[in-house]
Design an enzyme around this catalytic site. Structure first.
Site, PDB file in Angstrom:
ATOM      1  N   ASP A  82       0.827  -1.198   0.000  1.00 58.12           N
ATOM      2  CA  ASP A  82       0.000   0.000   0.000  1.00 58.12           C
ATOM      3  C   ASP A  82       0.869   1.259   0.000  1.00 58.12           C
ATOM      4  OD1 ASP A  82      -2.422   1.399   0.104  1.00 58.12           O
ATOM      5  OD2 ASP A  82      -2.442   1.445   2.297  1.00 58.12           O
ATOM      6  N   HIS A  83       0.575   2.178  -0.879  1.00 59.89           N
ATOM      7  CA  HIS A  83       1.265   3.480  -0.936  1.00 59.89           C
ATOM      8  C   HIS A  83       2.786   3.347  -0.982  1.00 59.89           C
ATOM      9  CE1 HIS A  83      -2.094   6.263  -0.730  1.00 59.89           C
ATOM     10  NE2 HIS A  83      -2.656   5.458   0.151  1.00 59.89           N
ATOM     11  N   GLU A 134      -2.607   5.625  -8.355  1.00 60.02           N
ATOM     12  CA  GLU A 134      -3.526   6.677  -7.910  1.00 60.02           C
ATOM     13  C   GLU A 134      -3.386   7.894  -8.815  1.00 60.02           C
ATOM     14  OE1 GLU A 134      -4.361   9.433  -3.926  1.00 60.02           O
ATOM     15  OE2 GLU A 134      -3.557   7.402  -3.705  1.00 60.02           O
ATOM     16  N   HIS A 180      -7.482  10.531   3.944  1.00 51.95           N
ATOM     17  CA  HIS A 180      -6.937   9.590   4.910  1.00 51.95           C
ATOM     18  C   HIS A 180      -7.158  10.112   6.327  1.00 51.95           C
ATOM     19  CE1 HIS A 180      -4.255   8.451   1.368  1.00 51.95           C
ATOM     20  NE2 HIS A 180      -4.984   7.385   1.627  1.00 51.95           N
ATOM     21  N   HIS A 208      -9.825   5.026  -1.507  1.00 47.25           N
ATOM     22  CA  HIS A 208      -8.977   5.211  -0.332  1.00 47.25           C
ATOM     23  C   HIS A 208      -9.683   6.132   0.659  1.00 47.25           C
ATOM     24  CE1 HIS A 208      -4.783   3.837  -1.788  1.00 47.25           C
ATOM     25  NE2 HIS A 208      -5.698   3.312  -2.585  1.00 47.25           N
ATOM     26  N   GLY A 209      -9.221   6.100   1.903  1.00 50.80           N
ATOM     27  CA  GLY A 209      -9.774   7.002   2.905  1.00 50.80           C
ATOM     28  C   GLY A 209     -11.196   6.671   3.308  1.00 50.80           C
ATOM     29  N   ALA A 210     -11.551   5.373   3.385  1.00 50.45           N
ATOM     30  CA  ALA A 210     -12.925   4.988   3.690  1.00 50.45           C
ATOM     31  C   ALA A 210     -13.234   4.944   5.179  1.00 50.45           C
ATOM     32  CB  ALA A 210     -13.252   3.633   3.065  1.00 50.45           C
ATOM     33  N   ASN A 230     -10.558   0.740   1.036  1.00 47.66           N
ATOM     34  CA  ASN A 230      -9.442   0.724   1.984  1.00 47.66           C
ATOM     35  C   ASN A 230      -9.866   1.234   3.356  1.00 47.66           C
ATOM     36  OD1 ASN A 230      -8.093   0.150  -0.419  1.00 47.66           O
ATOM     37  ND2 ASN A 230      -6.311   1.391   0.136  1.00 47.66           N
ATOM     38  N   ALA A 232      -8.182   1.741   7.348  1.00 50.77           N
ATOM     39  CA  ALA A 232      -6.995   1.673   8.195  1.00 50.77           C
ATOM     40  C   ALA A 232      -7.247   2.299   9.561  1.00 50.77           C
ATOM     41  CB  ALA A 232      -5.813   2.363   7.517  1.00 50.77           C
TER      42      ALA A 232
END
EC number: 4.1.2.40
Length: 292
Positions: A82-83, A134, A180, A208-210, A230, A232
């Site tokens: 990831d990233h 991305e 994020h 992303h950033g869910a 995603n 986190a």
């Protein structure tokens, strides 16, 4: 079962209209907590590790854990980079067996982003490793990366179309209003933009950033073409809060078998919720047959 490419998972999700959850991992306990739920709910899963994760525990050790768990839990599992921002770093990990990588060149000008992603795609595809990239840039904090609001920008549909054509990337993370970390107010998701991207891009799309995004908004994004979600920050907060509470009640406690289990159970509640939002429950056995 072994470590597999996310290509198989995401294409199935795209065909059937659900999303595969991607949960960030940090150690054996977080991996185990996630997989316990995925086995119970028969959900495919992507375990995502940032460069910071592999500074905490060496890549080879996390890979060995994931490979062992994938066999003992008997569900489709992808270990995802990831990233990541370095071609050389991704090459080393692909050579070691990883089959899913995100190369993040979103901070670069369009042409430089394309060149970097194309180099990663060319190398990774020789090893059946799927590649996520991305376009557009999310604000907030992810691992050691911080992006302020002024540096964040949303994905343009026509640029996305060109980007996918030029790079041959397998999935595309799009910036449509998420960030994020946690939100100070409900995020404004640009669903019209997402629909426009979906209309001109045929590869699976990634959100992303869910973390902390209302369930109804995530479900709507999946309806419009998001195939990977995603998560986190919510996992870490649940784990940490439960452990803190346990120590508040047990100030003399010192056995990690007890307090880590409490943290794992709190994390499991978040994982269950996200699987339900993604609609991925019950899809693991279908994919097992498809991949075999």
């Amino acid at each position: 079962m072994g470590i597999i490419s996310t290509r198989y998972l995401l294409l199935d999700a795209q065909t059937k209209g659900y999303a595969v959850p991607a949960f960030n991992i940090h150690n054996a306990e977080t991996i185990q907590a996630i997989l316990e739920v995925c086995r119970e709910m028969q959900s495919p899963v992507i375990l995502a590790g940032t460069p910071g994760t592999f500074k905490h525990i060496a890549f080879q050790e996390i890979y060995a854990l994931c490979e062992a768990y994938s066999n003992s839990y008997g569900i489709p599992l992808a270990l995802h980079l990831d990233h990541h921002e370095s071609l050389d770093d991704i090459r080393r990990k692909v050579d070691a067996g990883v089959r899913s990588a995100m190369i993040d060149g979103s901070h670069l000008p369009f042409e430089e982003n394309v060149a970097l992603v194309k180099a990663v795609v060319d190398y990774s595809h020789r090893h059946d490793c799927s590649v996520e990239a991305e376009l557009g840039r999310l604000g907030g904090v992810e691992d050691d990366m911080s992006v302020d609001e002024e540096s964040a920008f949303l994905t343009d549909a026509q640029e996305a179309r060109r980007f996918v054509q030029l790079t041959g990337v397998d999935s595309l993370a799009v910036a449509i209003g998420t960030a994020h970390g946690l939100y100070t107010k409900t995020p404004k998701i640009d669903f019209q933009r997402l629909a426009e991207i979906r209309a001109v891009v045929d590869v699976p799309l990634v959100l992303h950033g869910a973390s902390d995004v209302p369930d109804a908004l995530v479900r709507r994004a999946i309806e419009l073409g998001i195939c990977k979600v995603n998560v986190a920050t919510e996992l870490k907060i649940a784990f940490a809060a439960a452990v803190k509470e346990w120590f508040a009640k047990n100030p003399q406690g010192n056995d990690p078998r007890y307090y880590m289990r409490v943290g794992m159970d709190a994390m499991k509640d978040v994982v269950k919720s996200k699987i339900n939002v993604c609609g991925s429950a019950g899809q693991a056995q279908i994919k097992t047959a498809a991949i075999a």
